[in-house]
Design an enzyme around this catalytic site. Structure first.
Site, mmCIF file in Angstrom:
data_model
loop_
_atom_site.group_PDB
_atom_site.id
_atom_site.type_symbol
_atom_site.label_atom_id
_atom_site.label_comp_id
_atom_site.label_asym_id
_atom_site.label_seq_id
_atom_site.Cartn_x
_atom_site.Cartn_y
_atom_site.Cartn_z
ATOM 1 N N ARG A 61 0.816 -1.231 0.000
ATOM 2 C CA ARG A 61 0.000 0.000 0.000
ATOM 3 C C ARG A 61 0.843 1.272 0.000
ATOM 4 O O ARG A 61 0.469 2.290 0.586
ATOM 5 C CB ARG A 61 -0.959 0.032 1.203
ATOM 6 C CG ARG A 61 -1.881 -1.153 1.296
ATOM 7 C CD ARG A 61 -2.889 -1.232 0.154
ATOM 8 N NE ARG A 61 -3.631 -2.459 0.295
ATOM 9 C CZ ARG A 61 -3.283 -3.620 -0.285
ATOM 10 N NH1 ARG A 61 -2.234 -3.678 -1.096
ATOM 11 N NH2 ARG A 61 -3.986 -4.703 -0.091
ATOM 12 N N SER A 115 -10.165 0.027 4.267
ATOM 13 C CA SER A 115 -9.326 -0.335 5.416
ATOM 14 C C SER A 115 -8.649 0.923 5.948
ATOM 15 O O SER A 115 -7.955 1.626 5.211
ATOM 16 C CB SER A 115 -8.246 -1.335 4.995
ATOM 17 O OG SER A 115 -8.866 -2.556 4.678
ATOM 18 N N GLU A 140 -3.642 3.538 6.645
ATOM 19 C CA GLU A 140 -3.565 3.301 5.195
ATOM 20 C C GLU A 140 -4.184 4.498 4.464
ATOM 21 O O GLU A 140 -3.734 4.897 3.410
ATOM 22 C CB GLU A 140 -4.329 2.015 4.839
ATOM 23 C CG GLU A 140 -4.338 1.724 3.343
ATOM 24 C CD GLU A 140 -4.942 0.362 3.003
ATOM 25 O OE1 GLU A 140 -4.725 -0.600 3.767
ATOM 26 O OE2 GLU A 140 -5.627 0.277 1.969
HETATM 27 C C1 FAD Z 1 -15.477 0.023 0.544
HETATM 28 C C2 FAD Z 1 -14.013 0.149 0.209
HETATM 29 C C3 FAD Z 1 -13.274 -0.989 -0.060
HETATM 30 C C4 FAD Z 1 -11.907 -0.896 -0.350
HETATM 31 N N1 FAD Z 1 -11.208 -2.034 -0.618
HETATM 32 C C5 FAD Z 1 -9.879 -1.950 -0.907
HETATM 33 C C6 FAD Z 1 -9.121 -3.133 -1.193
HETATM 34 O O1 FAD Z 1 -9.625 -4.240 -1.203
HETATM 35 N N2 FAD Z 1 -7.798 -2.988 -1.469
HETATM 36 C C7 FAD Z 1 -7.187 -1.768 -1.494
HETATM 37 O O2 FAD Z 1 -5.985 -1.708 -1.770
HETATM 38 N N3 FAD Z 1 -7.889 -0.634 -1.236
HETATM 39 C C8 FAD Z 1 -9.205 -0.704 -0.938
HETATM 40 N N4 FAD Z 1 -9.902 0.443 -0.668
HETATM 41 C C9 FAD Z 1 -9.200 1.748 -0.657
HETATM 42 C C10 FAD Z 1 -9.207 2.485 -2.007
HETATM 43 O O3 FAD Z 1 -10.303 2.076 -2.807
HETATM 44 C C11 FAD Z 1 -7.898 2.244 -2.767
HETATM 45 O O4 FAD Z 1 -6.792 2.747 -2.044
HETATM 46 C C12 FAD Z 1 -7.919 2.912 -4.155
HETATM 47 O O5 FAD Z 1 -6.769 2.507 -4.866
HETATM 48 C C13 FAD Z 1 -7.968 4.431 -4.093
HETATM 49 O O6 FAD Z 1 -8.273 4.906 -5.409
HETATM 50 P P1 FAD Z 1 -8.953 6.325 -5.608
HETATM 51 O O7 FAD Z 1 -9.051 6.587 -7.065
HETATM 52 O O8 FAD Z 1 -10.231 6.421 -4.841
HETATM 53 O O9 FAD Z 1 -7.834 7.247 -4.970
HETATM 54 P P2 FAD Z 1 -8.040 8.553 -4.081
HETATM 55 O O10 FAD Z 1 -8.637 8.177 -2.755
HETATM 56 O O11 FAD Z 1 -8.721 9.607 -4.855
HETATM 57 O O12 FAD Z 1 -6.507 8.949 -3.846
HETATM 58 C C14 FAD Z 1 -5.672 8.133 -3.033
HETATM 59 C C15 FAD Z 1 -4.240 8.695 -3.053
HETATM 60 O O13 FAD Z 1 -3.704 8.531 -4.355
HETATM 61 C C16 FAD Z 1 -3.295 9.800 -4.894
HETATM 62 N N5 FAD Z 1 -3.552 9.777 -6.334
HETATM 63 C C17 FAD Z 1 -4.758 9.583 -6.947
HETATM 64 N N6 FAD Z 1 -4.597 9.604 -8.280
HETATM 65 C C18 FAD Z 1 -3.276 9.793 -8.519
HETATM 66 C C19 FAD Z 1 -2.479 9.907 -9.699
HETATM 67 N N7 FAD Z 1 -3.019 9.816 -10.928
HETATM 68 N N8 FAD Z 1 -1.139 10.095 -9.573
HETATM 69 C C20 FAD Z 1 -0.571 10.171 -8.344
HETATM 70 N N9 FAD Z 1 -1.276 10.101 -7.183
HETATM 71 C C21 FAD Z 1 -2.608 9.901 -7.280
HETATM 72 C C22 FAD Z 1 -4.163 10.815 -4.153
HETATM 73 O O14 FAD Z 1 -3.581 12.098 -4.159
HETATM 74 C C23 FAD Z 1 -4.201 10.198 -2.766
HETATM 75 O O15 FAD Z 1 -3.025 10.497 -2.038
HETATM 76 C C24 FAD Z 1 -11.276 0.380 -0.378
HETATM 77 C C25 FAD Z 1 -12.026 1.531 -0.127
HETATM 78 C C26 FAD Z 1 -13.381 1.429 0.169
HETATM 79 C C27 FAD Z 1 -14.168 2.687 0.412
#
Ligand code: FAD
Length: 300
Positions: A173, A222, A292
Protein backbone atom coordinates in the site's frame (compact mmCIF):
# COMPACT_ATOMS: atom_id res chain seq x y z
CA UNK A 1 -19.38 25.98 -5.41
CA UNK A 2 -18.85 28.48 -8.19
CA UNK A 3 -17.78 27.95 -11.76
CA UNK A 4 -14.87 30.15 -12.80
CA UNK A 5 -14.37 31.46 -16.31
CA UNK A 6 -11.73 29.71 -18.40
CA UNK A 7 -12.68 30.98 -21.83
CA UNK A 8 -9.62 33.19 -22.35
CA UNK A 9 -7.13 30.55 -21.30
CA UNK A 10 -7.72 27.98 -24.06
CA UNK A 11 -8.40 25.38 -21.40
CA UNK A 12 -11.41 23.13 -22.01
CA UNK A 13 -11.99 21.61 -18.59
CA UNK A 14 -14.21 22.74 -15.75
CA UNK A 15 -12.91 24.92 -12.92
CA UNK A 16 -14.95 25.16 -9.72
CA UNK A 17 -14.19 27.38 -6.76
CA UNK A 18 -14.83 26.31 -3.17
CA UNK A 19 -16.11 22.92 -4.26
CA UNK A 20 -17.06 20.77 -1.20
CA UNK A 21 -14.82 17.72 -1.22
CA UNK A 22 -17.44 15.81 0.78
CA UNK A 23 -19.05 15.31 -2.66
CA UNK A 24 -15.95 13.56 -3.93
CA UNK A 25 -14.83 11.27 -1.10
CA UNK A 26 -16.26 7.88 -0.17
CA UNK A 27 -16.47 8.92 3.51
CA UNK A 28 -18.69 11.84 2.38
CA UNK A 29 -16.74 14.29 4.55
CA UNK A 30 -14.27 17.06 3.74
CA UNK A 31 -14.33 20.83 3.42
CA UNK A 32 -14.00 22.81 0.18
CA UNK A 33 -11.16 22.89 -2.32
CA UNK A 34 -10.14 26.47 -3.12
CA UNK A 35 -9.91 25.41 -6.80
CA UNK A 36 -11.21 22.15 -8.26
CA UNK A 37 -10.29 21.34 -11.85
CA UNK A 38 -11.80 18.61 -14.01
CA UNK A 39 -9.70 18.37 -17.16
CA UNK A 40 -11.43 17.77 -20.49
CA UNK A 41 -8.82 15.16 -21.39
CA UNK A 42 -5.16 14.41 -21.05
CA UNK A 43 -3.90 17.24 -23.30
CA UNK A 44 -6.05 19.70 -21.37
CA UNK A 45 -4.66 18.40 -18.06
CA UNK A 46 -1.10 18.89 -19.27
CA UNK A 47 -1.95 22.43 -20.42
CA UNK A 48 -3.62 23.20 -17.08
CA UNK A 49 -0.56 22.03 -15.11
CA UNK A 50 1.56 24.48 -17.07
CA UNK A 51 -0.63 27.39 -15.88
CA UNK A 52 -0.12 26.63 -12.18
CA UNK A 53 2.17 28.69 -9.97
CA UNK A 54 5.11 26.56 -8.85
CA UNK A 55 4.10 26.85 -5.20
CA UNK A 56 0.40 26.07 -5.72
CA UNK A 57 -0.49 23.09 -3.48
CA UNK A 58 -1.82 20.28 -5.69
CA UNK A 59 -3.94 17.27 -4.80
CA UNK A 60 -4.67 14.56 -7.34
CA UNK A 61 -8.07 13.03 -6.76
CA UNK A 62 -9.39 9.78 -8.14
CA UNK A 63 -12.59 8.49 -6.56
CA UNK A 64 -11.61 9.68 -3.09
CA UNK A 65 -11.94 6.18 -1.63
CA UNK A 66 -8.70 6.37 0.33
CA UNK A 67 -8.81 10.01 1.35
CA UNK A 68 -9.75 11.74 4.58
CA UNK A 69 -10.08 15.44 3.75
CA UNK A 70 -10.24 17.60 6.86
CA UNK A 71 -13.24 19.85 7.51
CA UNK A 72 -11.35 23.07 6.67
CA UNK A 73 -10.84 21.79 3.13
CA UNK A 74 -7.85 22.00 0.82
CA UNK A 75 -6.21 25.39 0.27
CA UNK A 76 -4.89 24.68 -3.19
CA UNK A 77 -5.93 23.03 -6.45
CA UNK A 78 -7.56 19.63 -6.69
CA UNK A 79 -7.16 17.80 -10.00
CA UNK A 80 -10.15 15.52 -10.38
CA UNK A 81 -9.39 12.96 -13.08
CA UNK A 82 -12.05 10.32 -12.47
CA UNK A 83 -13.95 9.67 -15.71
CA UNK A 84 -11.93 12.35 -17.53
CA UNK A 85 -8.71 10.57 -18.40
CA UNK A 86 -10.61 7.50 -19.45
CA UNK A 87 -8.89 5.77 -22.37
CA UNK A 88 -8.95 1.99 -21.88
CA UNK A 89 -7.95 -0.56 -24.50
CA UNK A 90 -6.23 -3.87 -25.06
CA UNK A 91 -2.66 -3.52 -26.28
CA UNK A 92 -1.72 -6.99 -27.44
CA UNK A 93 -3.02 -10.37 -26.33
CA UNK A 94 -1.87 -10.11 -22.73
CA UNK A 95 -1.80 -6.38 -21.97
CA UNK A 96 -4.10 -3.46 -21.54
CA UNK A 97 -3.54 0.27 -21.51
CA UNK A 98 -5.55 2.52 -19.23
CA UNK A 99 -5.53 6.19 -18.31
CA UNK A 100 -5.72 7.02 -14.63
CA UNK A 101 -9.34 8.21 -14.51
CA UNK A 102 -10.69 4.77 -15.42
CA UNK A 103 -12.45 2.91 -12.59
CA UNK A 104 -10.63 -0.22 -11.40
CA UNK A 105 -13.80 -2.24 -12.03
CA UNK A 106 -13.65 -1.34 -15.75
CA UNK A 107 -10.01 -2.42 -15.94
CA UNK A 108 -10.91 -5.77 -14.37
CA UNK A 109 -13.88 -6.19 -16.72
CA UNK A 110 -11.82 -5.59 -19.86
CA UNK A 111 -9.19 -8.12 -18.76
CA UNK A 112 -11.76 -10.72 -17.78
CA UNK A 113 -13.77 -10.31 -21.00
CA UNK A 114 -10.60 -10.94 -22.97
CA UNK A 115 -9.97 -14.13 -21.04
CA UNK A 116 -7.26 -12.46 -18.95
CA UNK A 117 -6.36 -13.79 -15.54
CA UNK A 118 -4.65 -11.86 -12.75
CA UNK A 119 -6.54 -8.55 -12.63
CA UNK A 120 -9.80 -9.89 -11.14
CA UNK A 121 -8.91 -8.41 -7.73
CA UNK A 122 -9.40 -4.90 -9.16
CA UNK A 123 -13.13 -5.58 -9.65
CA UNK A 124 -14.02 -4.76 -6.04
CA UNK A 125 -11.70 -1.82 -5.45
CA UNK A 126 -13.87 1.32 -5.58
CA UNK A 127 -11.16 3.62 -6.93
CA UNK A 128 -9.49 4.70 -10.16
CA UNK A 129 -6.50 3.16 -11.87
CA UNK A 130 -4.52 6.26 -10.76
CA UNK A 131 -5.41 5.66 -7.12
CA UNK A 132 -4.52 1.98 -7.49
CA UNK A 133 -1.08 2.92 -8.89
CA UNK A 134 -0.49 5.50 -6.14
CA UNK A 135 -1.56 3.08 -3.37
CA UNK A 136 -0.41 -0.24 -4.85
CA UNK A 137 -4.00 -1.28 -4.22
CA UNK A 138 -4.56 -4.98 -3.74
CA UNK A 139 -6.97 -7.59 -2.52
CA UNK A 140 -7.26 -11.34 -2.10
CA UNK A 141 -3.60 -11.91 -2.97
CA UNK A 142 -3.46 -9.60 -6.03
CA UNK A 143 -1.54 -6.31 -6.14
CA UNK A 144 -1.55 -3.55 -8.75
CA UNK A 145 2.20 -3.26 -9.23
CA UNK A 146 2.65 -7.01 -9.70
CA UNK A 147 1.01 -6.37 -13.09
CA UNK A 148 2.57 -3.07 -14.19
CA UNK A 149 4.58 -3.20 -17.43
CA UNK A 150 5.16 0.56 -17.60
CA UNK A 151 3.54 3.80 -16.53
CA UNK A 152 3.29 7.29 -17.96
CA UNK A 153 3.84 10.18 -15.59
CA UNK A 154 3.54 13.93 -15.85
CA UNK A 155 5.24 16.65 -13.84
CA UNK A 156 4.25 20.22 -13.03
CA UNK A 157 5.75 21.62 -16.18
CA UNK A 158 3.68 19.19 -18.24
CA UNK A 159 6.54 16.89 -19.23
CA UNK A 160 5.26 13.37 -19.88
CA UNK A 161 7.57 10.40 -19.33
CA UNK A 162 7.26 6.64 -19.78
CA UNK A 163 8.83 4.80 -16.86
CA UNK A 164 9.46 1.13 -16.03
CA UNK A 165 8.52 -0.32 -12.62
CA UNK A 166 12.23 -0.27 -11.71
CA UNK A 167 11.95 3.54 -11.32
CA UNK A 168 9.59 3.04 -8.35
CA UNK A 169 9.99 1.65 -4.85
CA UNK A 170 6.87 -0.41 -4.37
CA UNK A 171 5.73 -1.78 -1.02
CA UNK A 172 2.51 -2.82 0.70
CA UNK A 173 0.00 0.00 0.00
CA UNK A 174 2.90 2.35 -0.64
CA UNK A 175 4.66 3.54 -3.79
CA UNK A 176 7.55 6.01 -4.05
CA UNK A 177 8.64 7.33 -7.42
CA UNK A 178 10.50 10.28 -8.85
CA UNK A 179 9.53 13.40 -6.87
CA UNK A 180 7.07 15.80 -8.47
CA UNK A 181 5.56 13.31 -10.93
CA UNK A 182 2.02 11.92 -11.01
CA UNK A 183 0.53 9.02 -12.89
CA UNK A 184 -1.21 9.58 -16.23
CA UNK A 185 -1.62 6.03 -17.53
CA UNK A 186 -0.35 2.47 -17.20
CA UNK A 187 0.11 -0.67 -19.24
CA UNK A 188 -0.85 -3.73 -17.21
CA UNK A 189 -0.05 -7.35 -17.94
CA UNK A 190 -2.45 -10.27 -17.52
CA UNK A 191 -2.12 -13.98 -18.14
CA UNK A 192 -4.13 -15.42 -21.00
CA UNK A 193 -6.67 -17.79 -19.48
CA UNK A 194 -10.28 -18.81 -19.24
CA UNK A 195 -12.88 -15.99 -19.36
CA UNK A 196 -15.65 -18.00 -17.65
CA UNK A 197 -13.35 -18.97 -14.78
CA UNK A 198 -12.17 -15.37 -14.36
CA UNK A 199 -15.79 -14.12 -14.36
CA UNK A 200 -16.68 -16.62 -11.68
CA UNK A 201 -13.71 -15.49 -9.57
CA UNK A 202 -14.88 -11.87 -9.84
CA UNK A 203 -18.36 -12.88 -8.63
CA UNK A 204 -16.85 -14.81 -5.71
CA UNK A 205 -14.60 -11.89 -4.73
CA UNK A 206 -17.52 -9.43 -4.84
CA UNK A 207 -19.71 -11.79 -2.77
CA UNK A 208 -16.94 -12.16 -0.21
CA UNK A 209 -16.63 -8.39 0.06
CA UNK A 210 -20.37 -7.90 0.51
CA UNK A 211 -20.41 -10.57 3.23
CA UNK A 212 -17.48 -9.16 5.23
CA UNK A 213 -17.41 -5.39 4.60
CA UNK A 214 -19.93 -2.61 5.36
CA UNK A 215 -20.23 -1.81 1.65
CA UNK A 216 -23.54 0.08 2.02
CA UNK A 217 -22.16 2.66 4.46
CA UNK A 218 -19.74 5.50 3.61
CA UNK A 219 -16.18 4.55 4.60
CA UNK A 220 -12.57 4.85 3.52
CA UNK A 221 -12.05 1.10 3.20
CA UNK A 222 -9.33 -0.33 5.42
CA UNK A 223 -8.31 2.41 7.83
CA UNK A 224 -4.97 0.89 8.90
CA UNK A 225 -2.36 -1.18 7.08
CA UNK A 226 -1.94 -4.72 8.32
CA UNK A 227 1.17 -4.89 10.49
CA UNK A 228 3.73 -7.54 9.45
CA UNK A 229 2.38 -11.02 10.20
CA UNK A 230 -0.95 -9.82 11.58
CA UNK A 231 -4.22 -8.16 10.65
CA UNK A 232 -5.27 -4.70 11.80
CA UNK A 233 -8.90 -5.91 11.96
CA UNK A 234 -7.96 -8.74 14.35
CA UNK A 235 -6.03 -6.39 16.63
CA UNK A 236 -8.88 -3.86 16.72
CA UNK A 237 -11.58 -6.48 17.26
CA UNK A 238 -9.72 -8.27 20.06
CA UNK A 239 -9.10 -4.91 21.75
CA UNK A 240 -12.91 -4.74 22.01
CA UNK A 241 -13.27 -1.73 19.74
CA UNK A 242 -16.00 -2.81 17.29
CA UNK A 243 -18.83 -0.31 17.57
CA UNK A 244 -16.69 2.37 19.28
CA UNK A 245 -18.21 5.71 18.23
CA UNK A 246 -17.05 9.33 18.23
CA UNK A 247 -19.64 11.80 16.94
CA UNK A 248 -20.95 10.32 13.68
CA UNK A 249 -17.95 8.01 13.15
CA UNK A 250 -18.03 4.38 14.20
CA UNK A 251 -15.70 1.37 14.12
CA UNK A 252 -17.82 -0.89 11.94
CA UNK A 253 -19.43 -3.76 13.84
CA UNK A 254 -19.10 -5.75 10.57
CA UNK A 255 -15.39 -5.20 9.86
CA UNK A 256 -13.19 -3.75 12.61
CA UNK A 257 -10.70 -2.11 10.21
CA UNK A 258 -13.46 -0.02 8.61
CA UNK A 259 -14.62 3.26 10.13
CA UNK A 260 -18.07 4.17 8.85
CA UNK A 261 -19.88 7.48 8.66
CA UNK A 262 -23.20 6.89 10.44
CA UNK A 263 -24.71 10.03 8.96
CA UNK A 264 -23.47 13.34 10.25
CA UNK A 265 -19.79 12.48 10.80
CA UNK A 266 -17.20 15.21 10.40
CA UNK A 267 -13.63 14.56 9.31
CA UNK A 268 -12.63 15.58 12.86
CA UNK A 269 -14.83 12.76 14.28
CA UNK A 270 -13.13 10.25 11.97
CA UNK A 271 -9.63 11.56 12.67
CA UNK A 272 -10.30 11.43 16.45
CA UNK A 273 -11.60 7.87 16.16
CA UNK A 274 -8.54 6.80 14.13
CA UNK A 275 -6.28 8.22 16.88
CA UNK A 276 -8.35 6.59 19.65
CA UNK A 277 -8.28 3.15 17.96
CA UNK A 278 -4.52 3.38 17.40
CA UNK A 279 -3.94 4.40 21.05
CA UNK A 280 -6.12 1.58 22.42
CA UNK A 281 -4.54 -1.06 20.16
CA UNK A 282 -1.12 0.14 21.32
CA UNK A 283 -2.23 -0.09 24.97
CA UNK A 284 -3.74 -3.57 24.60
CA UNK A 285 -1.41 -5.23 22.08
CA UNK A 286 1.70 -3.04 22.09
CA UNK A 287 1.43 -2.67 18.30
CA UNK A 288 1.70 0.64 16.45
CA UNK A 289 -0.93 0.71 13.70
CA UNK A 290 -0.12 2.85 10.65
CA UNK A 291 -2.93 4.51 8.74
CA UNK A 292 -3.57 3.30 5.19
CA UNK A 293 -5.88 6.23 4.42
CA UNK A 294 -4.26 9.51 3.40
CA UNK A 295 -5.30 12.53 5.49
CA UNK A 296 -5.07 15.92 3.78
CA UNK A 297 -6.21 19.50 4.22
CA UNK A 298 -6.80 21.92 7.06
CA UNK A 299 -8.74 21.51 10.27
CA UNK A 300 -11.92 23.64 10.51
C1 FAD B 1 -15.48 0.02 0.54
C2 FAD B 1 -14.01 0.15 0.21
C3 FAD B 1 -13.27 -0.99 -0.06
C4 FAD B 1 -11.91 -0.90 -0.35
N1 FAD B 1 -11.21 -2.03 -0.62
C5 FAD B 1 -9.88 -1.95 -0.91
C6 FAD B 1 -9.12 -3.13 -1.19
O1 FAD B 1 -9.63 -4.24 -1.20
N2 FAD B 1 -7.80 -2.99 -1.47
C7 FAD B 1 -7.19 -1.77 -1.49
O2 FAD B 1 -5.98 -1.71 -1.77
N3 FAD B 1 -7.89 -0.63 -1.24
C8 FAD B 1 -9.21 -0.70 -0.94
N4 FAD B 1 -9.90 0.44 -0.67
C9 FAD B 1 -9.20 1.75 -0.66
C10 FAD B 1 -9.21 2.49 -2.01
O3 FAD B 1 -10.30 2.08 -2.81
C11 FAD B 1 -7.90 2.24 -2.77
O4 FAD B 1 -6.79 2.75 -2.04
C12 FAD B 1 -7.92 2.91 -4.16
O5 FAD B 1 -6.77 2.51 -4.87
C13 FAD B 1 -7.97 4.43 -4.09
O6 FAD B 1 -8.27 4.91 -5.41
P1 FAD B 1 -8.95 6.33 -5.61
O7 FAD B 1 -9.05 6.59 -7.07
O8 FAD B 1 -10.23 6.42 -4.84
O9 FAD B 1 -7.83 7.25 -4.97
P2 FAD B 1 -8.04 8.55 -4.08
O10 FAD B 1 -8.64 8.18 -2.75
O11 FAD B 1 -8.72 9.61 -4.86
O12 FAD B 1 -6.51 8.95 -3.85
C14 FAD B 1 -5.67 8.13 -3.03
C15 FAD B 1 -4.24 8.69 -3.05
O13 FAD B 1 -3.70 8.53 -4.36
C16 FAD B 1 -3.29 9.80 -4.89
N5 FAD B 1 -3.55 9.78 -6.33
C17 FAD B 1 -4.76 9.58 -6.95
N6 FAD B 1 -4.60 9.60 -8.28
C18 FAD B 1 -3.28 9.79 -8.52
C19 FAD B 1 -2.48 9.91 -9.70
N7 FAD B 1 -3.02 9.82 -10.93
N8 FAD B 1 -1.14 10.10 -9.57
C20 FAD B 1 -0.57 10.17 -8.34
N9 FAD B 1 -1.28 10.10 -7.18
C21 FAD B 1 -2.61 9.90 -7.28
C22 FAD B 1 -4.16 10.82 -4.15
O14 FAD B 1 -3.58 12.10 -4.16
C23 FAD B 1 -4.20 10.20 -2.77
O15 FAD B 1 -3.03 10.50 -2.04
C24 FAD B 1 -11.28 0.38 -0.38
C25 FAD B 1 -12.03 1.53 -0.13
C26 FAD B 1 -13.38 1.43 0.17
C27 FAD B 1 -14.17 2.69 0.41
Amino acid sequence: MMAAALNETGLRGELLLDEPLSRHTSWRVGGPARRFYRPADRADLVAFLQTLALDEPLLWLGLGSNLLVRDGGFDGTVLAVSGRLNALRLSGSDRLYGEVGVACAHVARLAVRSGGVGLEFLAGIPGTLGGALAMNAGAFGGETWANVVEVETVDRSGIVRTRPPADFVVAYREVHGPAGEWFLAATLHFEPGDAAGAQQRVRQLLDRRAATQPTSQPSGGSTFRNPPGDFAARLIETAGLKGLTIGGAQVSPKHANFIVNLGGATAADIEALIAEVAARVKAVHGVDLRAEVHTVGESA
